[in-house]
Design an enzyme around this catalytic site. Structure first.
Site, mmCIF file in Angstrom:
data_model
loop_
_atom_site.group_PDB
_atom_site.id
_atom_site.type_symbol
_atom_site.label_atom_id
_atom_site.label_comp_id
_atom_site.label_asym_id
_atom_site.label_seq_id
_atom_site.Cartn_x
_atom_site.Cartn_y
_atom_site.Cartn_z
ATOM 1 N N GLY A 199 39.579 44.880 19.049
ATOM 2 C CA GLY A 199 40.318 45.011 20.305
ATOM 3 C C GLY A 199 41.834 45.146 20.227
ATOM 4 O O GLY A 199 42.486 45.120 21.266
ATOM 5 N N LYS A 201 43.670 47.754 19.657
ATOM 6 C CA LYS A 201 44.165 48.939 20.381
ATOM 7 C C LYS A 201 43.872 48.825 21.870
ATOM 8 O O LYS A 201 44.681 49.248 22.699
ATOM 9 C CB LYS A 201 43.581 50.214 19.769
ATOM 10 C CG LYS A 201 44.079 50.409 18.345
ATOM 11 C CD LYS A 201 43.743 51.738 17.771
ATOM 12 C CE LYS A 201 44.156 51.796 16.314
ATOM 13 N NZ LYS A 201 43.348 50.895 15.435
ATOM 14 N N ASP A 251 25.541 52.771 21.003
ATOM 15 C CA ASP A 251 25.838 53.561 19.816
ATOM 16 C C ASP A 251 26.702 54.717 20.332
ATOM 17 O O ASP A 251 26.221 55.570 21.088
ATOM 18 C CB ASP A 251 24.522 54.075 19.208
ATOM 19 C CG ASP A 251 24.770 55.037 18.063
ATOM 20 O OD1 ASP A 251 25.939 55.431 17.841
ATOM 21 O OD2 ASP A 251 23.796 55.405 17.385
ATOM 22 N N GLY A 252 27.955 54.732 19.937
ATOM 23 C CA GLY A 252 28.909 55.711 20.477
ATOM 24 C C GLY A 252 28.484 57.150 20.266
ATOM 25 O O GLY A 252 28.862 58.033 21.040
ATOM 26 N N CYS A 324 41.954 54.260 9.471
ATOM 27 C CA CYS A 324 42.940 53.573 8.626
ATOM 28 C C CYS A 324 42.652 53.877 7.157
ATOM 29 O O CYS A 324 42.652 52.997 6.300
ATOM 30 C CB CYS A 324 42.977 52.071 8.915
ATOM 31 S SG CYS A 324 41.393 51.268 8.815
HETATM 32 C C1 LIG Z 1 38.129 50.759 12.981
HETATM 33 S S1 LIG Z 1 37.073 49.714 13.834
HETATM 34 C C2 LIG Z 1 37.745 49.731 15.453
HETATM 35 C C3 LIG Z 1 38.973 48.886 15.605
HETATM 36 C C4 LIG Z 1 39.409 48.768 17.041
HETATM 37 N N1 LIG Z 1 39.671 50.055 17.633
HETATM 38 C C5 LIG Z 1 40.663 47.923 17.156
HETATM 39 O O1 LIG Z 1 41.748 48.458 17.364
HETATM 40 O O2 LIG Z 1 40.549 46.709 17.061
HETATM 41 C C6 LIG Z 1 35.648 50.668 14.017
HETATM 42 C C7 LIG Z 1 34.594 50.037 14.905
HETATM 43 O O3 LIG Z 1 33.540 50.991 15.097
HETATM 44 C C8 LIG Z 1 32.369 50.282 15.336
HETATM 45 N N2 LIG Z 1 31.232 51.219 15.189
HETATM 46 C C9 LIG Z 1 30.634 51.633 14.065
HETATM 47 N N3 LIG Z 1 29.657 52.509 14.344
HETATM 48 C C10 LIG Z 1 29.655 52.652 15.687
HETATM 49 C C11 LIG Z 1 28.860 53.409 16.591
HETATM 50 N N4 LIG Z 1 27.889 54.215 16.161
HETATM 51 N N5 LIG Z 1 29.127 53.306 17.906
HETATM 52 C C12 LIG Z 1 30.100 52.494 18.363
HETATM 53 N N6 LIG Z 1 30.864 51.749 17.559
HETATM 54 C C13 LIG Z 1 30.657 51.827 16.238
HETATM 55 C C14 LIG Z 1 32.419 49.159 14.331
HETATM 56 O O4 LIG Z 1 31.584 48.084 14.724
HETATM 57 C C15 LIG Z 1 33.906 48.801 14.342
HETATM 58 O O5 LIG Z 1 34.149 47.708 15.154
#
Ligand SMILES: C[S@@+](CC[C@H](N)C(=O)[O-])C[C@H]1O[C@@H](n2cnc3c(N)ncnc32)[C@H](O)[C@@H]1O
Length: 398
Positions: A199, A201, A251-252, A324
């Site tokens: 969270g 961002k 699932d995004g 990142c």
């Molecule tokens: C780089 S992190 C995000 C960090 C977040 N935007 C922040 O600023 O705190 C990537 C996130 O993508 C999520 N993720 C992985 N596969 C996903 C999917 N298919 N659909 C949605 N979220 C997913 C992971 O659980 C993880 O929390």
């Protein structure tokens, strides 16, 4: 012979010392036997040495040493908290890099020569940009992130709660604020944060206080718990219950089954090789042997998430893709492929935003990779040890 005796003497002494250590606090020898010969951090370093040496050339040695050193944080100021931490942080020598004089000067210079337009970013590929003047981004004056000066590696103290229990600032990689600034949220916008946990961002976007509706999605239950904890520590209860914010668990990659063409702004901050973490922490490391196939599938997952984010944006809407990692195959290649597939498979045309105005404004705070064909990237540097953060912004035309 003398050396051999010395060694035996030392070993005996060590054994004596072990006898003095209470049994319950002794490290079990068994642990050494289960320890992998090549820990994930070492495998990550070997992989990066092989790929980034080629990708970054002469830059790699300095980026490498920075990534192996302690990273720097920024303190994102929490506008919802009543604790007056700004003066306190300034007294410690920090400055807000967003409203700092360097960025202001850049804006003023551009205003003088009449290059600042109403719109926020110029939409064109870098090769198309040629000699054209660049417009400066309009930055939300509500987002404030304080950093210690270049070369100053002072650590921030943990934030303290105000009378309502809300914390005054959130510690994060200051470069992570850039994709949020690039998203250019305006009054009344609806925003989707497709991979939003834990969270950082989302919290940055909420500081703008402009968003009409924010949906923060994440597939992982444990990370959603962390997200909820963050939101409860920084955002007032009445706001969280007010209907302007929703947390979802989809699932995004399948977002188009839920809704499409609906958001003004979409942030796609995908899972990646999290390069810094992979070099420093063996726990939960994507380079561990049992996660090889997950790591290899990352570009595929990133592409599916970006395509889903593009479809979720309304025509005229804007999408920011961020990671990142320094990896070209997880950054530029994913964006290139997404632009192609959006056009071929979904008849969606996209324009790429030129984010150079943003990099010019913050060139005194961050080191940016030179000459990227698509997007911009903060690269770690010992004097400004932020990043890596890659970002690319797209505008959906139809
Ligand atoms: C780089 S992190 C995000 C960090 C977040 N935007 C922040 O600023 O705190 C990537 C996130 O993508 C999520 N993720 C992985 N596969 C996903 C999917 N298919 N659909 C949605 N979220 C997913 C992971 O659980 C993880 O929390």
């Amino acid at each position: 012979m003398a050396l051999f005796l010395d060694t035996r003497f030392l070993l005996r002494k060590l054994k004596d010392l072990r006898c003095l250590t209470p049994k319950r606090t002794r490290v079990k020898d068994k642990w050494a036997a289960t320890r992998p010969k090549y820990p994930p951090t070492r495998l990550a370093l070997h992989y990066f040495d092989t790929t980034y040496k080629v990708q970054l050339g002469q830059l790699w040695p300095s980026v490498r040493v920075a990534m192996l050193s302690e990273k720097k944080y920024g303190a994102l100021l929490n506008n919802f908290s009543q604790s007056d931490v700004l003066l306190d942080l300034q007294a410690q020598g920090c400055r807000d890099f967003i409203t700092t004089r360097d960025a202001q000067t850049y804006m003023e210079q551009n205003l003088e020569v009449g290059t600042v337009e109403e719109s926020s970013h110029v939409f064109m590929t870098k090769s198309d940009a040629g000699d054209q003047q660049l417009s400066s981004p309009q930055l939300s004056t509500n987002i404030k992130c304080l950093v210690f000066p270049r070369g100053d590696v002072t650590r921030f103290k943990p934030a303290r709660p105000d009378i309502h229990g809300l914390l005054g600032y959130y510690l994060m990689d200051a470069a992570s604020v850039l994709p949020c600034l690039a998203l250019d949220v305006q009054d009344g916008h609806t925003v989707l944060d497709l991979c939003g946990a834990p969270g950082g961002k989302a919290l940055t976007l909420l500081q703008t206080q402009s968003i009409r509706f924010l949906c923060v999605n994440d597939i992982s239950a444990s990370r959603r718990l962390r997200l909820k904890k963050v939101l409860h520590s920084y955002i007032p209860k009445q706001f969280l219950k007010g209907g302007n914010l929703r947390i979802t668990s989809f699932d995004g990659t399948t977002w188009e089954e839920i809704e499409s063409k609906s958001f003004d702004r979409v942030l796609v901050d995908v899972p990646c090789t999290t390069d810094r973490h992979s070099l420093m922490e063996d726990d939960n490391n994507i380079f561990s042997k049992n996660r090889v196939s997950e790591r290899r599938r990352l570009p595929q997952l990133q592409l599916a998430l970006l395509l889903a984010g593009i479809q979720a944006a309304c025509p005229g809407g804007e999408i920011v893709y961020s990671t990142c990692t320094l990896s070209q195959s997880q950054n530029q290649s994913v964006v290139e492929q997404a632009i192609y597939q959006a056009r071929e498979d979904y008849s969606i045309r996209l324009e790429v935003a030129d984010l150079r105005p943003l990099t010019q404004m913050f060139r005194n705070t961050f080191h940016f990779a030179p000459d990227l064909s698509l997007g911009e990237m903060v690269i770690p540097h010992l004097a400004a040890n932020f990043g890596p953060i890659y970002m690319c912004k797209l505008k959906r035309l139809a």
